[in-house]
Design a protein around this motif. Sequence first.
Motif, PDB file in Angstrom:
ATOM      1  N   ASP A   1       0.830  -1.214   0.000  1.00 33.63           N
ATOM      2  CA  ASP A   1       0.000   0.000   0.000  1.00 33.63           C
ATOM      3  C   ASP A   1       0.859   1.256   0.000  1.00 33.63           C
ATOM      4  O   ASP A   1       1.699   1.443   0.883  1.00 33.63           O
ATOM      5  CB  ASP A   1      -0.909  -0.015   1.239  1.00 33.63           C
ATOM      6  N   GLY A   2       0.630   2.104  -0.973  1.00 40.40           N
ATOM      7  CA  GLY A   2       1.343   3.385  -1.046  1.00 40.40           C
ATOM      8  C   GLY A   2       0.915   4.352   0.051  1.00 40.40           C
ATOM      9  O   GLY A   2       1.568   5.359   0.275  1.00 40.40           O
TER      10      GLY A   2
ATOM     11  N   ARG B   1      -1.589   6.494   0.307  1.00 41.60           N
ATOM     12  CA  ARG B   1      -2.019   7.848  -0.077  1.00 41.60           C
ATOM     13  C   ARG B   1      -3.478   7.795  -0.538  1.00 41.60           C
ATOM     14  O   ARG B   1      -3.784   8.018  -1.708  1.00 41.60           O
ATOM     15  CB  ARG B   1      -1.129   8.392  -1.180  1.00 41.60           C
TER      16      ARG B   1
ATOM     17  N   HIS C   1      -9.195   9.860   0.445  1.00 36.01           N
ATOM     18  CA  HIS C   1     -10.034  10.438   1.500  1.00 36.01           C
ATOM     19  C   HIS C   1      -9.215  10.976   2.681  1.00 36.01           C
ATOM     20  O   HIS C   1      -9.784  11.380   3.687  1.00 36.01           O
ATOM     21  CB  HIS C   1     -11.082   9.430   1.987  1.00 36.01           C
TER      22      HIS C   1
ATOM     23  N   HIS D   1     -18.074   8.989   7.331  1.00 40.69           N
ATOM     24  CA  HIS D   1     -19.469   8.797   7.752  1.00 40.69           C
ATOM     25  C   HIS D   1     -20.110   7.633   7.020  1.00 40.69           C
ATOM     26  O   HIS D   1     -19.757   7.328   5.884  1.00 40.69           O
ATOM     27  CB  HIS D   1     -20.274  10.077   7.470  1.00 40.69           C
TER      28      HIS D   1
ATOM     29  N   ARG E   1      -8.430   2.784   8.576  1.00 43.25           N
ATOM     30  CA  ARG E   1      -7.439   1.961   7.851  1.00 43.25           C
ATOM     31  C   ARG E   1      -6.489   1.284   8.834  1.00 43.25           C
ATOM     32  O   ARG E   1      -6.102   0.129   8.647  1.00 43.25           O
ATOM     33  CB  ARG E   1      -6.660   2.843   6.875  1.00 43.25           C
TER      34      ARG E   1
ATOM     35  N   VAL F   1       3.677   0.164  -5.697  1.00 43.60           N
ATOM     36  CA  VAL F   1       3.933  -0.824  -6.748  1.00 43.60           C
ATOM     37  C   VAL F   1       4.267  -0.095  -8.050  1.00 43.60           C
ATOM     38  O   VAL F   1       3.546   0.819  -8.465  1.00 43.60           O
ATOM     39  CB  VAL F   1       2.730  -1.768  -6.916  1.00 43.60           C
TER      40      VAL F   1
ATOM     41  N   GLU G   1     -13.270   0.983  -5.779  1.00 45.64           N
ATOM     42  CA  GLU G   1     -13.839   1.971  -6.678  1.00 45.64           C
ATOM     43  C   GLU G   1     -13.080   2.183  -7.988  1.00 45.64           C
ATOM     44  O   GLU G   1     -13.474   3.019  -8.775  1.00 45.64           O
ATOM     45  CB  GLU G   1     -14.079   3.284  -5.940  1.00 45.64           C
TER      46      GLU G   1
ATOM     47  N   GLN H   1     -17.531   5.564  -4.673  1.00 47.51           N
ATOM     48  CA  GLN H   1     -18.619   5.031  -3.861  1.00 47.51           C
ATOM     49  C   GLN H   1     -18.267   5.257  -2.394  1.00 47.51           C
ATOM     50  O   GLN H   1     -17.483   6.120  -2.082  1.00 47.51           O
ATOM     51  CB  GLN H   1     -18.787   3.548  -4.164  1.00 47.51           C
TER      52      GLN H   1
ATOM     53  N   LEU I   1     -17.072   3.862   1.608  1.00 43.67           N
ATOM     54  CA  LEU I   1     -16.119   2.934   2.224  1.00 43.67           C
ATOM     55  C   LEU I   1     -16.705   1.534   2.373  1.00 43.67           C
ATOM     56  O   LEU I   1     -16.061   0.530   2.066  1.00 43.67           O
ATOM     57  CB  LEU I   1     -15.739   3.460   3.616  1.00 43.67           C
TER      58      LEU I   1
HETATM   59  C1  LIG Z   1     -12.639  13.762   0.901  1.00 47.71           C
HETATM   60  C2  LIG Z   1     -13.335  12.419   0.898  1.00 47.71           C
HETATM   61  C3  LIG Z   1     -14.208  12.091   1.922  1.00 47.71           C
HETATM   62  C4  LIG Z   1     -14.843  10.858   1.930  1.00 47.71           C
HETATM   63  N1  LIG Z   1     -15.686  10.577   2.955  1.00 47.71           N
HETATM   64  C5  LIG Z   1     -16.307   9.388   3.011  1.00 47.71           C
HETATM   65  C6  LIG Z   1     -17.197   9.088   4.070  1.00 47.71           C
HETATM   66  O1  LIG Z   1     -17.424   9.891   4.963  1.00 47.71           O
HETATM   67  N2  LIG Z   1     -17.808   7.878   4.063  1.00 47.71           N
HETATM   68  C7  LIG Z   1     -17.594   6.957   3.086  1.00 47.71           C
HETATM   69  O2  LIG Z   1     -18.179   5.875   3.156  1.00 47.71           O
HETATM   70  N3  LIG Z   1     -16.759   7.225   2.058  1.00 47.71           N
HETATM   71  C8  LIG Z   1     -16.112   8.410   1.997  1.00 47.71           C
HETATM   72  N4  LIG Z   1     -15.288   8.698   0.940  1.00 47.71           N
HETATM   73  C9  LIG Z   1     -15.128   7.704  -0.123  1.00 47.71           C
HETATM   74  C10 LIG Z   1     -14.134   6.606   0.288  1.00 47.71           C
HETATM   75  O3  LIG Z   1     -12.928   7.200   0.705  1.00 47.71           O
HETATM   76  C11 LIG Z   1     -13.893   5.652  -0.867  1.00 47.71           C
HETATM   77  O4  LIG Z   1     -15.121   5.152  -1.328  1.00 47.71           O
HETATM   78  C12 LIG Z   1     -13.024   4.475  -0.451  1.00 47.71           C
HETATM   79  O5  LIG Z   1     -11.845   4.902   0.188  1.00 47.71           O
HETATM   80  C13 LIG Z   1     -12.653   3.614  -1.650  1.00 47.71           C
HETATM   81  O6  LIG Z   1     -11.915   2.527  -1.192  1.00 47.71           O
HETATM   82  P1  LIG Z   1     -10.825   1.775  -2.097  1.00 47.71           P
HETATM   83  O7  LIG Z   1     -10.257   0.721  -1.222  1.00 47.71           O
HETATM   84  O8  LIG Z   1     -11.429   1.376  -3.391  1.00 47.71           O
HETATM   85  O9  LIG Z   1      -9.717   2.873  -2.443  1.00 47.71           O
HETATM   86  P2  LIG Z   1      -8.822   3.800  -1.494  1.00 47.71           P
HETATM   87  O10 LIG Z   1      -9.413   3.948  -0.150  1.00 47.71           O
HETATM   88  O11 LIG Z   1      -8.574   5.041  -2.279  1.00 47.71           O
HETATM   89  O12 LIG Z   1      -7.481   2.985  -1.317  1.00 47.71           O
HETATM   90  C14 LIG Z   1      -6.587   2.796  -2.385  1.00 47.71           C
HETATM   91  C15 LIG Z   1      -5.185   2.608  -1.813  1.00 47.71           C
HETATM   92  O13 LIG Z   1      -4.333   2.151  -2.866  1.00 47.71           O
HETATM   93  C16 LIG Z   1      -3.085   2.795  -2.729  1.00 47.71           C
HETATM   94  N5  LIG Z   1      -2.380   2.772  -4.014  1.00 47.71           N
HETATM   95  C17 LIG Z   1      -2.679   3.423  -5.163  1.00 47.71           C
HETATM   96  N6  LIG Z   1      -1.778   3.127  -6.122  1.00 47.71           N
HETATM   97  C18 LIG Z   1      -0.890   2.269  -5.558  1.00 47.71           C
HETATM   98  C19 LIG Z   1       0.278   1.604  -6.027  1.00 47.71           C
HETATM   99  N7  LIG Z   1       0.729   1.765  -7.286  1.00 47.71           N
HETATM  100  N8  LIG Z   1       0.961   0.806  -5.160  1.00 47.71           N
HETATM  101  C20 LIG Z   1       0.540   0.623  -3.882  1.00 47.71           C
HETATM  102  N9  LIG Z   1      -0.568   1.233  -3.386  1.00 47.71           N
HETATM  103  C21 LIG Z   1      -1.264   2.037  -4.214  1.00 47.71           C
HETATM  104  C22 LIG Z   1      -3.436   4.210  -2.262  1.00 47.71           C
HETATM  105  O14 LIG Z   1      -2.326   4.845  -1.646  1.00 47.71           O
HETATM  106  C23 LIG Z   1      -4.558   3.897  -1.263  1.00 47.71           C
HETATM  107  O15 LIG Z   1      -4.032   3.676   0.017  1.00 47.71           O
HETATM  108  C24 LIG Z   1     -14.634   9.924   0.892  1.00 47.71           C
HETATM  109  C25 LIG Z   1     -13.763  10.253  -0.158  1.00 47.71           C
HETATM  110  C26 LIG Z   1     -13.114  11.485  -0.154  1.00 47.71           C
HETATM  111  C27 LIG Z   1     -12.190  11.834  -1.272  1.00 47.71           C
END
Ligand SMILES: Cc1cc2nc3c(=O)[nH]c(=O)nc-3n(C[C@H](O)[C@H](O)[C@H](O)COP(=O)(O)OP(=O)(O)OC[C@H]3O[C@@H](n4cnc5c(N)ncnc54)[C@H](O)[C@@H]3O)c2cc1C
Length: 361
Positions: free
Chosen positions: A38-39, A41, A44, A51, A65, A85, A331, A338, A340
């Motif tokens: 996991d990078g 970054r 959110h 929420h 997390r 990665v 997502e 979408q 969390l």
């Molecule tokens: C400002 C903001 C507020 C939000 N608030 C809410 C909320 O209140 N409630 C809610 O339900 N949802 C919320 N969301 C939405 C929620 O954050 C996302 O739906 C959710 O995080 C998506 O999960 P994911 O695991 O698909 O991706 P992510 O959570 O984005 O995780 C992806 C991970 O992959 C890593 N990554 C990317 N590329 C690489 C690579 N090459 N090598 C290694 N690691 C990599 C990233 O660093 C990151 O850690 C919010 C989003 C934002 C932007």
Amino acid sequence: MTEALGTHYDVVVIGGGPAGLQAALILARHRYSTLVLDGNRPRHSATLEAHGFLTRDHTAPNELRRLGREDVEAYEDAEIQFAQVSRVRALSDEESAGAEASQGAAFEGAFAFVAGGVPAEDGSSVSTDPREIASRRRGGVRVPYRFAVEAKGVRGTPARAVFARSVILATGLTEVLPALPMLRAFYGTSIHSCVECDGWTQRDRRVSVIAAPGVTDLYERAVQLTRFTGALTVFAGQGQLGALQEFDLVDRGVVVETREVVDVEGGPGGVTGVALADGDVVTAEAVFVRPNYVAKLDFASELGIDFDGLGLVAADAHGRTSVPGIYATGELTGPGPQMLIVAAGNGAETGMAVDRDLLGL
Ligand SMILES: Cc1cc2nc3c(=O)[nH]c(=O)nc-3n(C[C@H](O)[C@H](O)[C@H](O)COP(=O)(O)OP(=O)(O)OC[C@H]3O[C@@H](n4cnc5c(N)ncnc54)[C@H](O)[C@@H]3O)c2cc1C
């Protein structure tokens, strides 16, 4: 972080957000050696509270997390490392056979001292041949190592180069926000992108909606927000609202503005207004932006996976992509951004699918 630093894994999960961590939890509980890279970054990280996640409403996203990593790392077959990665590629048949053999050698190192095998409970002897040990450990897995994954360490963590039988892409999305100089200063506190996540937070306030160029669902966002406020202004760029949509929004009590937005204004208490090109400032206590979203997968370009028309990874309901053994979850697959809990649910689906596929079911 887990200390294992191995070279051969049943599954490598790329991305440690809710989708990747949930997939890893399912797989570690199925006794697959699972590495999460996991990078760290997540998009959110701009916000202080997440929420709408049952039992974790109002929890800080980074805490969510951390708790997720703690759950996964409790399993002996799981390992998590912060690393970015940089490359995933398919192995040739020769490389795949070499990876199997080199895993055998790794086991040989560990077991060679037990000459003639280890005694079993029934008095017979269990072979310590490395290939047999490897095959026993695999527990019914019918799939060879198919992929090589390379990662660069982040903030002092080591680089990694590992083999994987399957790879889960869970890298989320990158958002391209409207180009307004002060937007980032308020993003996550009084400027939001997710109506479902923060509409309630900003209920009954003066709210504005701004969309990035090219966005086509501004009307939907605006209608969704009418659940939360009766003081809504929509800033519509060129072609972002049809005539009927504009008529409908006005009918719902929404103010539709077509003047050009150049910035947002505010202070320590949050955003206070939307600045327009003609010098006017429209009062706003909260703003919802609709960014454009990009699935950044340059590191996986050699795999040749299919994308859909929106630039998201094309995958079935369980995360299987067009390349056998490569899964996409969270997502970065349709329908895109979408919540969390939805991303975590996707991760669970994909974890279960990987288990079935590795067993050849
Ligand atoms: C400002 C903001 C507020 C939000 N608030 C809410 C909320 O209140 N409630 C809610 O339900 N949802 C919320 N969301 C939405 C929620 O954050 C996302 O739906 C959710 O995080 C998506 O999960 P994911 O695991 O698909 O991706 P992510 O959570 O984005 O995780 C992806 C991970 O992959 C890593 N990554 C990317 N590329 C690489 C690579 N090459 N090598 C290694 N690691 C990599 C990233 O660093 C990151 O850690 C919010 C989003 C934002 C932007």
